[in-house]
Design an enzyme around this catalytic site. Structure first.
Site, PDB file in Angstrom:
ATOM      1  N   GLN A 163      -6.582 -15.015 -16.280  1.00 11.74           N
ATOM      2  CA  GLN A 163      -7.825 -15.796 -16.556  1.00 11.74           C
ATOM      3  C   GLN A 163      -8.325 -16.507 -15.424  1.00 11.74           C
ATOM      4  O   GLN A 163      -8.456 -15.798 -14.242  1.00 11.74           O
ATOM      5  CB  GLN A 163      -7.317 -16.847 -17.673  1.00 11.74           C
ATOM      6  CG  GLN A 163      -7.081 -15.936 -18.794  1.00 11.74           C
ATOM      7  CD  GLN A 163      -8.325 -15.634 -19.693  1.00 11.74           C
ATOM      8  OE1 GLN A 163      -9.498 -15.829 -19.494  1.00 11.74           O
ATOM      9  NE2 GLN A 163      -8.072 -14.335 -20.434  1.00 11.74           N
ATOM     10  N   ILE A 164      -8.749 -17.690 -15.413  1.00 12.77           N
ATOM     11  CA  ILE A 164      -9.268 -18.374 -14.166  1.00 12.77           C
ATOM     12  C   ILE A 164      -8.521 -19.350 -13.604  1.00 12.77           C
ATOM     13  O   ILE A 164      -7.441 -19.986 -14.210  1.00 12.77           O
ATOM     14  CB  ILE A 164     -10.509 -19.221 -14.866  1.00 12.77           C
ATOM     15  CG1 ILE A 164     -11.282 -19.812 -13.759  1.00 12.77           C
ATOM     16  CG2 ILE A 164     -10.130 -20.388 -15.693  1.00 12.77           C
ATOM     17  CD1 ILE A 164     -12.956 -20.140 -13.914  1.00 12.77           C
ATOM     18  N   ALA A 190       0.614 -20.152  -9.529  1.00  6.51           N
ATOM     19  CA  ALA A 190      -0.041 -19.203 -10.262  1.00  6.51           C
ATOM     20  C   ALA A 190       0.046 -17.764  -9.676  1.00  6.51           C
ATOM     21  O   ALA A 190       0.191 -17.528  -8.365  1.00  6.51           O
ATOM     22  CB  ALA A 190      -1.334 -19.480 -10.407  1.00  6.51           C
ATOM     23  N   HIS A 196      -8.323 -22.281  -6.274  1.00  3.85           N
ATOM     24  CA  HIS A 196      -7.958 -22.020  -4.988  1.00  3.85           C
ATOM     25  C   HIS A 196      -8.620 -23.150  -4.092  1.00  3.85           C
ATOM     26  O   HIS A 196      -9.925 -23.652  -4.051  1.00  3.85           O
ATOM     27  CB  HIS A 196      -8.028 -20.775  -4.233  1.00  3.85           C
ATOM     28  CG  HIS A 196      -7.648 -19.984  -4.727  1.00  3.85           C
ATOM     29  ND1 HIS A 196      -6.144 -19.609  -5.261  1.00  3.85           N
ATOM     30  CD2 HIS A 196      -7.773 -18.500  -5.459  1.00  3.85           C
ATOM     31  CE1 HIS A 196      -5.728 -18.566  -5.759  1.00  3.85           C
ATOM     32  NE2 HIS A 196      -7.115 -17.998  -5.973  1.00  3.85           N
ATOM     33  N   LEU A 240       0.022 -14.632  -4.932  1.00  3.30           N
ATOM     34  CA  LEU A 240       0.567 -15.930  -5.713  1.00  3.30           C
ATOM     35  C   LEU A 240      -0.102 -17.072  -4.965  1.00  3.30           C
ATOM     36  O   LEU A 240      -0.525 -16.941  -3.801  1.00  3.30           O
ATOM     37  CB  LEU A 240       2.137 -16.246  -5.963  1.00  3.30           C
ATOM     38  CG  LEU A 240       3.099 -16.212  -4.621  1.00  3.30           C
ATOM     39  CD1 LEU A 240       2.984 -17.628  -4.157  1.00  3.30           C
ATOM     40  CD2 LEU A 240       4.281 -15.695  -4.679  1.00  3.30           C
ATOM     41  N   SER A 241      -0.252 -18.197  -5.479  1.00  2.00           N
ATOM     42  CA  SER A 241      -0.565 -19.359  -5.064  1.00  2.00           C
ATOM     43  C   SER A 241       0.208 -20.520  -5.466  1.00  2.00           C
ATOM     44  O   SER A 241       0.847 -20.522  -6.589  1.00  2.00           O
ATOM     45  CB  SER A 241      -2.307 -19.587  -5.230  1.00  2.00           C
ATOM     46  OG  SER A 241      -2.365 -19.851  -6.769  1.00  2.00           O
ATOM     47  N   CYS A 264      -5.409 -20.735 -16.103  1.00  2.00           N
ATOM     48  CA  CYS A 264      -4.864 -19.562 -16.696  1.00  2.00           C
ATOM     49  C   CYS A 264      -5.175 -19.297 -18.188  1.00  2.00           C
ATOM     50  O   CYS A 264      -4.613 -18.552 -18.713  1.00  2.00           O
ATOM     51  CB  CYS A 264      -3.554 -19.315 -16.254  1.00  2.00           C
ATOM     52  SG  CYS A 264      -3.291 -19.834 -14.437  1.00  2.00           S
TER      53      CYS A 264
END
Length: 215
Positions: free
Chosen positions: A74-75, A138, A78, A152-153, A169
């Site tokens: 989803q959203i 995420a 960053h 990934l972050s 998310c």
């Protein structure tokens, strides 16, 4: 055992969209001989919305750009102070499938946090890494012709307030946390290096185990 090479590229802070387009181009042009790469970077403030992303999960963009992209999920948000690791890998080369790669990325973060006394876990129903009920990392991937990009972050030391403007998310009211709030004050460059080492060693261990099974 010999392992495939991986080029590690530290790109600093770079704009989101050109970096995404570069990942797409790298993946489209790669051949069987192309060396895999891991890109390490930070982005300026940006919301990214996955392929199945629902617009209602963005409550208020607050002037932050929203980029609709081709990963799953989803959203998410960053911003500076967050480690982003993009994995541009040939999955066949590493004998790994998407589910295994997601678990491996989660494990790299979990092991990193454990080194500093923080207990974290992944969740079957919602990819990512969580400390208690708060999300700290995420994950999102795109697979094309058997090769991955995105990645990934990990939230390290950033302004978390933009997460208040989204359902992270896709989960309404999901709390987010970061390393600095958990007492991890190591410089972001050191954490980035340790995370990269965990990712590379995880891939190598996975490949070794698959090779042993095939013997």
């Amino acid at each position: 055992m010999q392992h495939p090479a991986i080029h590690i590229k530290a790109l600093g802070q770079v704009e989101y969209e050109p970096t995404w387009r570069a990942m797409q181009q790298f993946t489209a042009e790669r051949t069987a001989d192309t060396v895999d790469e891991i890109w390490l970077l930070q982005h300026p403030p940006t919301y990214t919305q996955g392929q199945a992303g629902k617009p209602e999960h963005l409550l208020n963009s607050a002037g932050i750009p929203v980029v609709k992209i081709d990963r799953g999920g989803q959203i998410t948000y960053h911003g500076p102070g967050q480690i982003v690791a993009y994995l541009l890998l040939d999955l066949h080369r590493w004998k790994i499938n998407v589910r295994e790669l997601v678990r491996l990325m989660e494990r790299a973060v979990i092991d990193l946090l454990a080194e500093y006394g923080v207990a974290a876990e992944g969740r079957e129903d919602a990819p990512g890494v969580y400390v208690g009920d708060a999300k700290i990392a995420a994950l999102g991937l795109k697979i094309k012709h058997g090769c991955s990009y995105h990645g990934l972050s990990l939230n390290v030391d950033m302004d978390l307030s933009p997460f208040d403007n989204i359902n992270p998310c896709g989960y309404e009211g999901l709390r987010v946390t970061q390393c600095i709030e958990l007492g991890i004050t190591i410089p972001i460059e050191e954490l980035q290096a340790q995370l990269t080492q965990n990712l590379v060693h995880g891939l190598q261990r996975h490949l070794d185990s698959k090779r042993r099974l095939e013997q």
